[in-house]
Write an enzyme that holds these catalytic residues in place. Structure first.
Site, short mmCIF file in Angstrom:
data_model
loop_
_atom_site.label_atom_id
_atom_site.label_comp_id
_atom_site.label_asym_id
_atom_site.label_seq_id
_atom_site.Cartn_x
_atom_site.Cartn_y
_atom_site.Cartn_z
CG HIS A 11 21.79 5.46 -19.23
ND1 HIS A 11 20.87 4.99 -20.14
CD2 HIS A 11 22.07 6.71 -19.63
CE1 HIS A 11 20.62 5.92 -21.04
NE2 HIS A 11 21.35 6.98 -20.75
CG HIS A 41 15.96 12.48 -22.68
ND1 HIS A 41 16.39 11.20 -22.85
CD2 HIS A 41 16.99 13.14 -22.08
CE1 HIS A 41 17.63 11.07 -22.36
NE2 HIS A 41 18.00 12.24 -21.89
CG ASP A 54 23.86 13.45 -16.29
OD1 ASP A 54 23.03 14.32 -15.99
OD2 ASP A 54 23.89 12.90 -17.42
CG ASP A 78 20.22 16.61 -18.36
OD1 ASP A 78 21.06 16.07 -17.62
OD2 ASP A 78 19.91 16.16 -19.49
CE1 TYR A 127 30.94 9.74 -21.08
CE2 TYR A 127 30.64 9.80 -23.46
CZ TYR A 127 30.32 10.27 -22.21
OH TYR A 127 29.40 11.26 -22.07
CG HIS A 165 18.39 15.63 -24.37
ND1 HIS A 165 17.69 16.24 -23.35
CD2 HIS A 165 19.53 15.14 -23.79
CE1 HIS A 165 18.37 16.11 -22.22
NE2 HIS A 165 19.49 15.46 -22.45
CG ASP A 168 -0.25 -0.15 2.52
OD1 ASP A 168 1.00 -0.34 2.50
OD2 ASP A 168 -0.91 -0.10 3.55
CG HIS A 177 26.26 10.60 -25.54
ND1 HIS A 177 26.21 11.98 -25.59
CD2 HIS A 177 27.20 10.30 -24.63
CE1 HIS A 177 27.09 12.47 -24.72
NE2 HIS A 177 27.71 11.47 -24.13
CD GLU A 192 23.59 15.33 -22.77
OE1 GLU A 192 24.03 14.43 -22.05
OE2 GLU A 192 22.38 15.61 -22.83
NE ARG A 200 26.84 13.08 -19.65
CZ ARG A 200 26.96 11.84 -19.22
NH1 ARG A 200 27.72 10.96 -19.87
NH2 ARG A 200 26.33 11.43 -18.13
CD GLU A 251 23.41 17.00 -19.68
OE1 GLU A 251 23.74 16.20 -18.78
OE2 GLU A 251 22.39 16.85 -20.38
N1 GLY Z 1 20.68 13.03 -17.74
C1 GLY Z 1 20.23 12.47 -18.93
C2 GLY Z 1 20.90 13.04 -20.09
O1 GLY Z 1 21.90 13.71 -19.94
O2 GLY Z 1 20.45 12.93 -21.19
MN MN Z 2 22.41 14.65 -18.10
MN MN Z 3 21.09 15.41 -21.04
#
Ligand code: GLY
Ligand code: MN
Ligand code: MN
Length: 436
Positions: free
Chosen positions: A241, A359, A258, A269, A386, A352, A35, A348, A382, A403, A405
Site C-alpha cells: 500500500h 473493493h 496501481d 482498478d 514481491y 476482489h 472550513d 495477497h 491481480e 503486479r 491487475e
Molecule cells: N488498488 C487496490 C487493490 O488493488 O486492491
Molecule cells: Mn489495484
Molecule cells: Mn485490486
C-alpha cells in the site's frame, strides 16, 4: 443515465422488504481542516438506489401495505438562492422528485417529524445497525417514541433487518447500466496507464507520474481517482500500500503503478509494472513473465459456475512454480502450496469484487462455500510477486515488485477483460514505450 434504472432497483428492493420501511442516508460532508471540506463523495448504497448526488439526503422506501402502494421518498436540501450563490446548484425536493423519479420528495428538515408515522405499524425497519452510531441512536429514539404510543394504536417495527446485506446481494451482480459505466471507467483508466508508460523517464519523481495519471483521468471526464494511486519504483513496489509516491525513478528499475479512476461512482482498478527505461532486463523479464503466466492461468479459471477462489488457486500454482524456477523456494510444488510457502513472496488474494467501491460490496462465501461466479459479476485479477531487498535469495532479484491487475466481467461463457487496452505483454509495453 435515465432515472428508470434507479427506479427499477428501488422497485426490486421494495418487493423484498414486504411492508417494511427502509431508511438509507447518503454520506455526510467531511471537514478536512477548518472550513475546508474533503471533496464530496456520496454513499455507494444510496447512489446505487438514487443517482442523487447531493449531501444531506435520505432515501425512505415504504413497503406496500393494504391498499397503499410501495413508495420511494427522498428527503433533501431545499432550494436556497443565497447558498446556491456560494456552493452551486441544488435540486430542492420538487425538481429532485421529477428528475430522479421519486413518488414524493420533502425538505430534509421534515424528516424528524415524519419518521414516527413512516415507521409505525410496520413489520420491519430495514437499516444497517452499527454503520453510523448517530443514525442508530436517531432510529432507536423513533422506535422508543412509538413504544410510548400504544394507546393510539401505534406500534414500532418488531424487527430490524440488515439493509446493506440485501443491497450487497443485488450489487454483486451488475446490471447493464453498471456494466456500461464500468467499461467507460476502465477505458479511461487504461488511457491513464498508457500515458504514464509514455511519460516515464529515469530521474523523474514518482509523483510526476501520478500527476500524468490524474491529468489523463480528469481530461477524459473521470470524477477522481477511485483510491489513492500507488506509483512505486524499485523496492517500493514490495510495499503493497505504498502511496508516498515521492522517490525518484531509477534508470534501470521497474515501476509499479496501481491506479484507477472513478466515473459516475464506478471504479477501475488497474496495475501495470514496466521498466523505466522502456526495455525489460533479462531478470526483470523472467520474473514478469511468471506473473503474466499466473494471470493467464487465473483468467482461464473464471467462468460461470466456478468457485470464487478457483482463480486465486490457479494463480498461486503458477506463481509457486515460478518461485521454484527463480530459486526463491526449494521443495515440491504441491508441498510448497500446501504449506503456504509462496506467501513469503505473494501475500495477497488474487482479486476482489469491483464496482461502486473499489473493493466492492458482496460476500465471497455463501455459508462455508465460496460464491459461485455468475454472469454480471465484476472482479479484479491481480497476481503479483514481491521480493524484498533483504531476502536471502539470488541478489539480482532483490527489491523486485511486480503486479499485473485487470478488471473482468464474468460473461455467459467466460469473461470480458475490461482493461485489455492497457499494454501488458513485454512486447506491448516495450512498443508503447517506443522500443518496438
Ligand atoms: N488498488 C487496490 C487493490 O488493488 O486492491
Ligand atoms: Mn489495484
Ligand atoms: Mn485490486
Amino acid at each position: 443515465m435515465s432515472h428508470q434504472a434507479f427506479v427499477a432497483r428501488r422497485q426490486r428492493l421494495l418487493t423484498q422488504i414486504g411492508n417494511g420501511v427502509a431508511i438509507l442516508p447518503t454520506a455526510p460532508e467531511r471537514v478536512r481542516n477548518r472550513d475546508t471540506h474533503h471533496p464530496y463523495r456520496f454513499d455507494s448504497y444510496f447512489w446505487y438506489l438514487t443517482g442523487f448526488p447531493e449531501p444531506d439526503a435520505v432515501l425512505v422506501l415504504v413497503g406496500g401495505q393494504g391498499d397503499s402502494k410501495p413508495q420511494s421518498l427522498l428527503f433533501c436540501r431545499e432550494k436556497d438562492a443565497t447558498r446556491e450563490v456560494w456552493d452551486g446548484f441544488r435540486y430542492g425536493p420538487e425538481a429532485a422528485q421529477t428528475a430522479f423519479g421519486f413518488d414524493a420528495a420533502y425538505p430534509i428538515s421534515e424528516l424528524a417529524t415524519r419518521l414516527p408515522d413512516l415507521l409505525a405499524n410496520r413489520a420491519a425497519l430495514w437499516h444497517s445497525l452499527g454503520v453510523d452510531v448517530e443514525w442508530d441512536q436517531r432510529l432507536g429514539g423513533v422506535i422508543n417514541t412509538l413504544r410510548g404510543q400504544a394507546r393510539k394504536g401505534l406500534r414500532p417495527p418488531s424487527a430490524v433487518q440488515d439493509l446493506h446485506a440485501a443491497l450487497d446481494a443485488m450489487r454483486r451482480v451488475k446490471d447493464g447500466h453498471e456494466m456500461d459505466w464500468l467499461r467507460q471507467s476502465c477505458a479511461i483508466a487504461c488511457a491513464g496507464h498508457v500515458r504514464a508508460m509514455r511519460m516515464a523517464r529515469g530521474g523523474m519523481a514518482e509523483y510526476e507520474l501520478e500527476a500524468e495519471l490524474t491529468y489523463a483521468f480528469r481530461r477524459r471526464g473521470a470524477d477522481a481517482h477511485a483510491y489513492p494511486p500507488i506509483v512505486a519504483s524499485g523496492a517500493s513496489a514490495c510495499i503493497l500500500h505504498y502511496t508516498e509516491n515521492n522517490r525518484l525513478l531509477g534508470e534501470h528499475s521497474l515501476v509499479l503503478i496501481d491506479a484507477g479512476c472513478e466515473l459516475q461512482g464506478y471504479a477501475a482498478d488497474i496495475t501495470r509494472t514496466f521498466p523505466v527505461s522502456g526495455r525489460f532486463s533479462g531478470p526483470q523479464r523472467e520474473a514478469y513473465e511468471i506473473v503474466l503466466a499466473a494471470q493467464t492461468a487465473a483468467f482461464a479459471a473464471i467462468r460461470p459456475g466456478a468457485a470464487f477462489i478457483d482463480y486465486h488457486d490457479a494463480a498461486v500454482r503458477v506463481l509457486t512454480q515460478g518461485m521454484l524456477d527463480l530459486g526463491l523456494l526449494q521443495g515440491s510444488l504441491d508441498g510448497l502450496i500446501e504449506a503456504g510457502a509462496y506467501q513469503r513472496f505473494y501475500m495477497h488474494r488474487t482479486g476482489h469484487w469491483l464496482g461502486l467501491d473499489v473493493h466492492d460490496a458482496g460476500e465471497y462465501k455463501d455459508g462455508d462455500d465460496w460464491v459461485r461466479l455468475r454472469p454480471g459479476m465484476t472482479l479484479t485479477v491481480e497476481p503479483g510477486l514481491y521480493i524484498p531487498p533483504a531476502a536471502d535469495v539470488p541478489a539480482h532479484l532483490h527489491g523486485m515488485g511486480i503486479r499485473i491487475e485487470d478488471d473482468v466481467l464474468v460473461t455467459a461463457h467466460g469473461l470480458e477483460n475490461l482493461t485489455a487496452a492497457a499494454p501488458k505483454t513485454v512486447a506491448e509495453i516495450e512498443a508503447v514505450m517506443g522500443h518496438d
